[in-house]
Design a protein around this motif. Structure first.
Motif, PDB file in Angstrom:
ATOM      1  N   ALA A  30       0.830  -1.207   0.000  1.00 38.59           N
ATOM      2  CA  ALA A  30       0.000   0.000   0.000  1.00 38.59           C
ATOM      3  C   ALA A  30       0.866   1.260   0.000  1.00 38.59           C
ATOM      4  CB  ALA A  30      -0.943  -0.006   1.202  1.00 38.59           C
ATOM      5  N   VAL A  31       1.915   1.259   0.797  1.00 40.69           N
ATOM      6  CA  VAL A  31       2.820   2.413   0.829  1.00 40.69           C
ATOM      7  C   VAL A  31       3.503   2.581  -0.524  1.00 40.69           C
ATOM      8  CG1 VAL A  31       4.957   3.304   1.848  1.00 40.69           C
ATOM      9  CG2 VAL A  31       3.136   2.409   3.322  1.00 40.69           C
ATOM     10  N   GLU A  32       3.911   1.483  -1.140  1.00 42.52           N
ATOM     11  CA  GLU A  32       4.528   1.544  -2.469  1.00 42.52           C
ATOM     12  C   GLU A  32       3.555   2.143  -3.491  1.00 42.52           C
ATOM     13  OE1 GLU A  32       7.467   0.962  -5.459  1.00 42.52           O
ATOM     14  OE2 GLU A  32       7.607   0.980  -3.281  1.00 42.52           O
ATOM     15  N   ALA A  33       2.295   1.740  -3.440  1.00 43.85           N
ATOM     16  CA  ALA A  33       1.291   2.287  -4.356  1.00 43.85           C
ATOM     17  C   ALA A  33       1.089   3.776  -4.097  1.00 43.85           C
ATOM     18  CB  ALA A  33      -0.033   1.535  -4.217  1.00 43.85           C
ATOM     19  N   LYS A  34       1.070   4.174  -2.835  1.00 41.86           N
ATOM     20  CA  LYS A  34       0.909   5.592  -2.489  1.00 41.86           C
ATOM     21  C   LYS A  34       2.057   6.417  -3.063  1.00 41.86           C
ATOM     22  CE  LYS A  34       2.467   7.531   1.128  1.00 41.86           C
ATOM     23  NZ  LYS A  34       2.944   8.563   1.988  1.00 41.86           N
ATOM     24  N   LEU A  35       3.253   5.889  -3.007  1.00 40.29           N
ATOM     25  CA  LEU A  35       4.432   6.623  -3.477  1.00 40.29           C
ATOM     26  C   LEU A  35       4.569   6.650  -4.992  1.00 40.29           C
ATOM     27  CD1 LEU A  35       7.061   5.353  -0.882  1.00 40.29           C
ATOM     28  CD2 LEU A  35       5.946   7.603  -0.943  1.00 40.29           C
ATOM     29  N   THR A  36       4.034   5.632  -5.662  1.00 35.85           N
ATOM     30  CA  THR A  36       4.313   5.493  -7.095  1.00 35.85           C
ATOM     31  C   THR A  36       3.129   5.723  -8.028  1.00 35.85           C
ATOM     32  OG1 THR A  36       3.958   3.100  -7.018  1.00 35.85           O
ATOM     33  CG2 THR A  36       6.221   3.897  -6.655  1.00 35.85           C
ATOM     34  N   CYS A  37       1.913   5.839  -7.516  1.00 31.91           N
ATOM     35  CA  CYS A  37       0.811   6.080  -8.460  1.00 31.91           C
ATOM     36  C   CYS A  37       1.018   7.451  -9.094  1.00 31.91           C
ATOM     37  CB  CYS A  37      -0.555   5.907  -7.789  1.00 31.91           C
ATOM     38  SG  CYS A  37      -1.353   7.383  -7.161  1.00 31.91           S
ATOM     39  N   PRO A  38       0.712   7.593 -10.375  1.00 33.88           N
ATOM     40  CA  PRO A  38       0.985   8.852 -11.070  1.00 33.88           C
ATOM     41  C   PRO A  38       0.353  10.092 -10.439  1.00 33.88           C
ATOM     42  CG  PRO A  38       0.562   7.126 -12.658  1.00 33.88           C
ATOM     43  CD  PRO A  38       0.262   6.548 -11.304  1.00 33.88           C
ATOM     44  N   ILE A  39      -0.824   9.967  -9.844  1.00 36.70           N
ATOM     45  CA  ILE A  39      -1.445  11.148  -9.231  1.00 36.70           C
ATOM     46  C   ILE A  39      -0.706  11.526  -7.950  1.00 36.70           C
ATOM     47  CG2 ILE A  39      -3.572  12.154  -8.288  1.00 36.70           C
ATOM     48  CD1 ILE A  39      -3.604  11.730 -11.363  1.00 36.70           C
ATOM     49  N   SER A  40      -0.256  10.543  -7.151  1.00 31.63           N
ATOM     50  CA  SER A  40       0.570  10.864  -5.983  1.00 31.63           C
ATOM     51  C   SER A  40       1.835  11.589  -6.420  1.00 31.63           C
ATOM     52  CB  SER A  40       0.976   9.592  -5.224  1.00 31.63           C
ATOM     53  OG  SER A  40      -0.092   9.033  -4.515  1.00 31.63           O
ATOM     54  N   ARG A  41       2.438  11.138  -7.497  1.00 31.06           N
ATOM     55  CA  ARG A  41       3.654  11.775  -8.008  1.00 31.06           C
ATOM     56  C   ARG A  41       3.384  13.197  -8.492  1.00 31.06           C
ATOM     57  NH1 ARG A  41       6.865   7.141 -11.449  1.00 31.06           N
ATOM     58  NH2 ARG A  41       7.355   5.815  -9.660  1.00 31.06           N
ATOM     59  N   LEU A  42       2.196  13.429  -9.011  1.00 39.47           N
ATOM     60  CA  LEU A  42       1.824  14.748  -9.502  1.00 39.47           C
ATOM     61  C   LEU A  42       1.651  15.746  -8.361  1.00 39.47           C
ATOM     62  CD1 LEU A  42       0.724  16.604 -11.839  1.00 39.47           C
ATOM     63  CD2 LEU A  42      -1.527  15.682 -11.286  1.00 39.47           C
ATOM     64  N   LEU A  43       1.072  15.293  -7.270  1.00 35.82           N
ATOM     65  CA  LEU A  43       0.778  16.178  -6.145  1.00 35.82           C
ATOM     66  C   LEU A  43       2.055  16.538  -5.387  1.00 35.82           C
ATOM     67  CD1 LEU A  43      -2.400  14.344  -4.826  1.00 35.82           C
ATOM     68  CD2 LEU A  43      -2.327  16.474  -6.130  1.00 35.82           C
ATOM     69  N   THR A  44       2.196  17.816  -5.051  1.00 40.90           N
ATOM     70  CA  THR A  44       3.363  18.253  -4.285  1.00 40.90           C
ATOM     71  C   THR A  44       3.011  18.483  -2.821  1.00 40.90           C
ATOM     72  OG1 THR A  44       2.958  20.561  -4.867  1.00 40.90           O
ATOM     73  CG2 THR A  44       4.459  19.321  -6.297  1.00 40.90           C
ATOM     74  N   CYS A  45       1.777  18.212  -2.449  1.00 41.23           N
ATOM     75  CA  CYS A  45       1.347  18.373  -1.068  1.00 41.23           C
ATOM     76  C   CYS A  45       1.671  17.106  -0.276  1.00 41.23           C
ATOM     77  CB  CYS A  45      -0.154  18.657  -1.011  1.00 41.23           C
ATOM     78  SG  CYS A  45      -1.181  17.286  -1.608  1.00 41.23           S
ATOM     79  N   ASP A  46       1.378  17.126   1.006  1.00 36.56           N
ATOM     80  CA  ASP A  46       1.531  15.961   1.860  1.00 36.56           C
ATOM     81  C   ASP A  46       0.485  14.920   1.462  1.00 36.56           C
ATOM     82  OD1 ASP A  46       2.341  14.366   4.022  1.00 36.56           O
ATOM     83  OD2 ASP A  46       0.908  15.303   5.381  1.00 36.56           O
ATOM     84  N   VAL A  47       0.927  13.694   1.180  1.00 38.18           N
ATOM     85  CA  VAL A  47       0.022  12.602   0.838  1.00 38.18           C
ATOM     86  C   VAL A  47       0.107  11.581   1.956  1.00 38.18           C
ATOM     87  CG1 VAL A  47      -0.535  10.776  -0.820  1.00 38.18           C
ATOM     88  CG2 VAL A  47       0.325  12.980  -1.644  1.00 38.18           C
TER      89      VAL A  47
END
Length: 145
Positions: free
Chosen positions: A118-135
């Motif tokens: 789950a943490v890997e998906a959070k870090l690597t999904c394209p929308i997470s990568r797009l966002l510069t805020c805290d995820v």
């Protein structure tokens, strides 16, 4: 390989009095109303933050699904909710946070292995990568082995 998707937005009038419509290539949104009242009040319609939340929820959930399949799991269910936080900064606004809540059932998987995926998906999904805020990610429930 590049995949290009598009959306259109129209806005008639200016400021609080303006009214907009947004559409997507797929037709999932078609002339959906948006404006000050759908963003900052409780009027029916959409707003950019809601659309980002939907994009992040669907992207993260799909990334996790593919990650679990790559690990050899073929059965299970994932449900995520994303909340986008918009804060006033000076004369403008900033998206300060995208919070993911996740409920999952993956038979035969350990909680530790699931959390890693789950943490890997959070870090690597394209929308997470797009966002510069805290995820952030909160696994609200997990059923495994």
């Amino acid at each position: 390989m590049a995949i290009i998707k598009w959306a259109t937005a129209k806005y008639e009038g200016l400021g609080k009095d303006g009214k907009g419509h947004v559409s997507t290539e797929s037709g999932a949104l078609k002339d959906q109303p948006y404006g000050f009242n759908t963003r900052f009040e409780d009027k029916a319609g959409t707003n950019p933050e809601e659309q980002i939340a939907a994009a992040h929820a669907s992207c993260f959930t799909m990334a996790l699904s593919f990650g679990l399949a790559k690990l050899g799991f073929s059965k299970g269910s994932l449900a995520s909710k994303v909340a986008i936080t918009l804060v006033k900064e000076g004369d403008g606004f900033t998206i300060s946070k995208s919070e993911i809540w996740l409920d999952a059932k993956v038979p035969g998987m350990s909680g530790a292995d699931f959390e890693k995926a789950a943490v890997e998906a959070k870090l690597t999904c394209p929308i997470s990568r797009l966002l510069t805020c805290d995820v952030t990610l909160d696994i609200t429930s997990f059923e495994g082995s």
